[in-house]
Design a protein around this motif. Structure first.
Motif, PDB file in Angstrom:
ATOM      1  N   PRO A   1       0.797  -1.233   0.000  1.00 53.66           N
ATOM      2  CA  PRO A   1       0.000   0.000   0.000  1.00 53.66           C
ATOM      3  C   PRO A   1       0.830   1.284   0.000  1.00 53.66           C
ATOM      4  CG  PRO A   1      -0.881  -1.562   1.592  1.00 53.66           C
ATOM      5  CD  PRO A   1       0.444  -2.108   1.145  1.00 53.66           C
ATOM      6  N   GLY A   2       2.099   1.196   0.402  1.00 56.97           N
ATOM      7  CA  GLY A   2       2.940   2.384   0.440  1.00 56.97           C
ATOM      8  C   GLY A   2       3.679   2.679  -0.845  1.00 56.97           C
ATOM      9  N   ILE A   3       3.572   1.795  -1.833  1.00 57.70           N
ATOM     10  CA  ILE A   3       4.393   1.949  -3.034  1.00 57.70           C
ATOM     11  C   ILE A   3       4.001   3.154  -3.894  1.00 57.70           C
ATOM     12  CG2 ILE A   3       5.083   0.833  -5.203  1.00 57.70           C
ATOM     13  CD1 ILE A   3       5.152  -1.788  -3.743  1.00 57.70           C
ATOM     14  N   PRO A   4       2.719   3.487  -4.070  1.00 58.19           N
ATOM     15  CA  PRO A   4       2.418   4.689  -4.870  1.00 58.19           C
ATOM     16  C   PRO A   4       3.111   5.942  -4.344  1.00 58.19           C
ATOM     17  CG  PRO A   4       0.437   3.374  -4.631  1.00 58.19           C
ATOM     18  CD  PRO A   4       1.474   2.744  -3.735  1.00 58.19           C
ATOM     19  N   ALA A   5       3.146   6.124  -3.020  1.00 54.04           N
ATOM     20  CA  ALA A   5       3.830   7.296  -2.459  1.00 54.04           C
ATOM     21  C   ALA A   5       5.324   7.237  -2.723  1.00 54.04           C
ATOM     22  CB  ALA A   5       3.558   7.385  -0.956  1.00 54.04           C
ATOM     23  N   ILE A   6       5.899   6.036  -2.652  1.00 56.12           N
ATOM     24  CA  ILE A   6       7.325   5.878  -2.948  1.00 56.12           C
ATOM     25  C   ILE A   6       7.596   6.202  -4.409  1.00 56.12           C
ATOM     26  CG2 ILE A   6       9.177   4.161  -3.141  1.00 56.12           C
ATOM     27  CD1 ILE A   6       8.014   2.867  -0.599  1.00 56.12           C
ATOM     28  N   ALA A   7       6.705   5.763  -5.295  1.00 58.25           N
ATOM     29  CA  ALA A   7       6.862   6.072  -6.721  1.00 58.25           C
ATOM     30  C   ALA A   7       6.884   7.576  -6.955  1.00 58.25           C
ATOM     31  CB  ALA A   7       5.750   5.418  -7.527  1.00 58.25           C
ATOM     32  N   ARG A   8       6.033   8.303  -6.238  1.00 57.14           N
ATOM     33  CA  ARG A   8       6.007   9.760  -6.396  1.00 57.14           C
ATOM     34  C   ARG A   8       7.306  10.398  -5.890  1.00 57.14           C
ATOM     35  NH1 ARG A   8       0.575   8.652  -4.936  1.00 57.14           N
ATOM     36  NH2 ARG A   8       0.929   9.086  -2.712  1.00 57.14           N
ATOM     37  N   ALA A   9       7.931   9.770  -4.894  1.00 55.69           N
ATOM     38  CA  ALA A   9       9.164  10.323  -4.343  1.00 55.69           C
ATOM     39  C   ALA A   9      10.384  10.011  -5.199  1.00 55.69           C
ATOM     40  CB  ALA A   9       9.378   9.786  -2.919  1.00 55.69           C
ATOM     41  N   ILE A  10      10.465   8.785  -5.720  1.00 54.48           N
ATOM     42  CA  ILE A  10      11.669   8.398  -6.469  1.00 54.48           C
ATOM     43  C   ILE A  10      11.568   8.720  -7.953  1.00 54.48           C
ATOM     44  CG2 ILE A  10      12.188   6.551  -4.826  1.00 54.48           C
ATOM     45  CD1 ILE A  10      11.241   4.524  -6.901  1.00 54.48           C
ATOM     46  N   GLY A  11      10.347   8.858  -8.464  1.00 55.29           N
ATOM     47  CA  GLY A  11      10.157   9.046  -9.891  1.00 55.29           C
ATOM     48  C   GLY A  11      11.010  10.132 -10.511  1.00 55.29           C
ATOM     49  N   PRO A  12      11.075  11.340  -9.899  1.00 52.97           N
ATOM     50  CA  PRO A  12      11.862  12.410 -10.521  1.00 52.97           C
ATOM     51  C   PRO A  12      13.360  12.135 -10.574  1.00 52.97           C
ATOM     52  CG  PRO A  12      10.277  13.290  -8.932  1.00 52.97           C
ATOM     53  CD  PRO A  12      10.303  11.810  -8.735  1.00 52.97           C
TER      54      PRO A  12
ATOM     55  N   GLU B   1      -1.708  -5.561   3.651  1.00 50.63           N
ATOM     56  CA  GLU B   1      -1.547  -5.872   2.223  1.00 50.63           C
ATOM     57  C   GLU B   1      -2.687  -6.778   1.740  1.00 50.63           C
ATOM     58  OE1 GLU B   1       3.045  -5.866   1.062  1.00 50.63           O
ATOM     59  OE2 GLU B   1       2.625  -7.300   2.647  1.00 50.63           O
ATOM     60  N   LEU B   2      -3.897  -6.386   2.031  1.00 56.83           N
ATOM     61  CA  LEU B   2      -5.051  -7.206   1.686  1.00 56.83           C
ATOM     62  C   LEU B   2      -5.282  -7.256   0.181  1.00 56.83           C
ATOM     63  CD1 LEU B   2      -7.176  -8.865   3.185  1.00 56.83           C
ATOM     64  CD2 LEU B   2      -8.610  -6.828   3.281  1.00 56.83           C
ATOM     65  N   ASP B   3      -5.077  -6.148  -0.497  1.00 54.79           N
ATOM     66  CA  ASP B   3      -5.301  -6.119  -1.946  1.00 54.79           C
ATOM     67  C   ASP B   3      -4.365  -7.079  -2.677  1.00 54.79           C
ATOM     68  OD1 ASP B   3      -7.397  -4.179  -2.292  1.00 54.79           O
ATOM     69  OD2 ASP B   3      -5.968  -2.644  -1.680  1.00 54.79           O
ATOM     70  N   ALA B   4      -3.083  -7.021  -2.369  1.00 58.52           N
ATOM     71  CA  ALA B   4      -2.082  -7.781  -3.117  1.00 58.52           C
ATOM     72  C   ALA B   4      -2.058  -9.257  -2.762  1.00 58.52           C
ATOM     73  CB  ALA B   4      -0.689  -7.178  -2.884  1.00 58.52           C
ATOM     74  N   GLN B   5      -2.483  -9.610  -1.532  1.00 57.67           N
ATOM     75  CA  GLN B   5      -2.384 -10.994  -1.092  1.00 57.67           C
ATOM     76  C   GLN B   5      -3.702 -11.766  -1.169  1.00 57.67           C
ATOM     77  OE1 GLN B   5       0.335 -12.309   1.985  1.00 57.67           O
ATOM     78  NE2 GLN B   5       0.541 -10.212   2.704  1.00 57.67           N
ATOM     79  N   VAL B   6      -4.833 -11.055  -1.121  1.00 59.43           N
ATOM     80  CA  VAL B   6      -6.116 -11.760  -1.054  1.00 59.43           C
ATOM     81  C   VAL B   6      -7.096 -11.277  -2.120  1.00 59.43           C
ATOM     82  CG1 VAL B   6      -8.132 -12.268   0.383  1.00 59.43           C
ATOM     83  CG2 VAL B   6      -5.847 -12.203   1.419  1.00 59.43           C
ATOM     84  N   LEU B   7      -7.411  -9.990  -2.121  1.00 58.54           N
ATOM     85  CA  LEU B   7      -8.515  -9.501  -2.947  1.00 58.54           C
ATOM     86  C   LEU B   7      -8.202  -9.569  -4.435  1.00 58.54           C
ATOM     87  CD1 LEU B   7      -9.791  -6.509  -0.789  1.00 58.54           C
ATOM     88  CD2 LEU B   7     -10.479  -8.912  -0.750  1.00 58.54           C
ATOM     89  N   ILE B   8      -6.940  -9.426  -4.831  1.00 54.73           N
ATOM     90  CA  ILE B   8      -6.601  -9.549  -6.255  1.00 54.73           C
ATOM     91  C   ILE B   8      -6.804 -10.978  -6.732  1.00 54.73           C
ATOM     92  CG2 ILE B   8      -4.135 -10.005  -5.905  1.00 54.73           C
ATOM     93  CD1 ILE B   8      -5.697  -7.840  -8.704  1.00 54.73           C
ATOM     94  N   VAL B   9      -6.599 -11.952  -5.846  1.00 60.04           N
ATOM     95  CA  VAL B   9      -6.852 -13.350  -6.209  1.00 60.04           C
ATOM     96  C   VAL B   9      -8.337 -13.544  -6.481  1.00 60.04           C
ATOM     97  CG1 VAL B   9      -6.697 -15.757  -5.464  1.00 60.04           C
ATOM     98  CG2 VAL B   9      -4.879 -14.146  -4.845  1.00 60.04           C
TER      99      VAL B   9
END
Length: 310
Positions: free
Chosen positions: A64-75, A271-279
């Motif tokens: 769940p924290g990766i979008p914020a990390i993407a915004r920080a490292i992207g530039p 990490e409910l989305d990546a481990q359970v709900l996406i399945v």
């Protein structure tokens, strides 16, 4: 991972927060394991800008924290930068260049606003499937209770050669990196266990060993594992595990605290989305029947939501 790379002489820095960061700055990073322990000094900061630009970024935060990390490292990412996502479950780029049966997959819950795709991009991305059990027992101190192997593969089919180069760079004593052309298969191989663990342990707060050995919940664990295997097979990934042998392995894991349970108990986003709900999403898209997952997932989702963790 950072500690073992630093111990091997690799030029590695870490981004951390709060008391964890302060302890690393003042006393180094300490690893404890049943076999041995060690401490290393390495550059640490709470500011991404302090270490930019990057050659290789290893993202070890929860999904769940990766979008914020993407915004920080992207530039700070050049065209040749490589970003490795060492996260649990189905990773955000799963559907990039991959469409089983020719049908596009809906994975929007893994990158809801498209920030990771836009700012990092699949062409820079690599998946890492982690087989290593760790807990931060106090700031700056990580307890490793087993394992230290990592499967590394490119998000896009053409990433195999570069994955091999990066794996060679990162492969050090205690952190064994192996390049694979089938990183999605590796994701499913771990997820067969992890989805069942997340559902049963998340609802009961039992250890995996307790949940998988109890005569009342062991059948549920096997049913959940069977259903994940069926969804994986619909995507072309068959013969992942011997389910009964895997049940016996997990039944002996009486000391391990699953990461999802740790997060629930600490009030952190799970990490409910990546481990359970996406399945469950993939099952619905492929027309695969998953009655156990469909029954237990909404209960765990409500529990996490009421706890402020989802």
């Amino acid at each position: 991972m950072a500690a073992k790379l630093a111990r091997a002489g690799r030029d590695v820095s870490v981004i951390a927060r709060g008391a964890h960061l302060e302890r690393i700055r003042t006393a180094g990073l300490t690893i404890r394991s049943p076999e041995s322990g060690f401490s290393v000094r390495l550059p640490a900061s709470g500011a991404i800008d302090d270490f930019a630009p990057f050659d290789v970024v290893i993202v070890t935060a929860k999904a769940p924290g990766i979008p914020a990390i993407a915004r920080a490292i992207g530039p700070h990412l050049g065209d040749d930068a490589a970003v490795l996502f060492a996260t649990n479950g189905i990773q955000w780029f799963y559907a990039e260049g991959f469409a089983p049966g020719g049908e596009a997959l809906d994975t929007r819950r893994l990158d809801p606003d498209g920030d990771i795709s836009r700012l990092v991009g699949a062409h820079r991305s690599f998946g890492v499937v982690v087989r290593s059990s760790n807990v931060v027992v106090e700031p700056g101190v990580v307890s490793n209770s087993g394992g230290g192997s990592y499967a590394l593969g490119g998000a896009l089919p053409g990433g195999w050669r570069r994955a091999g180069e990066i794996a060679s760079l990162l492969d050090v004593d205690g952190a064994r990196f192996t390049a694979t052309p089938e990183i999605r298969r590796e994701m499913w191989g771990k997820l067969v266990r992890n989805t069942a663990v997340a559902l049963l342990c998340g609802l009961t707060h039992a250890t995996p060993g307790e949940a998988f050995s109890d005569p009342g919940t062991r059948p549920l664990a096997r049913l959940a594992m069977r259903e994940v295997s069926d969804v994986a097979a619909a995507h072309g990934f068959r013969d992942l595990l011997d389910l009964d042998a895997e049940l016996d392995v997990v039944s002996r894991m009486t000391a391990m605290r699953p990461s999802l349970v740790q997060d629930l108990e600490l009030g952190r986003t799970v990490e409910l989305d990546a481990q359970v709900l996406i399945v469950r999403d993939f099952a619905r898209q492929a027309g695969v029947d998953t009655p156990t997952i469909s029954a237990l997932a909404p209960v765990l989702e409500q529990k996490a939501r009421l706890a402020g963790c989802y």
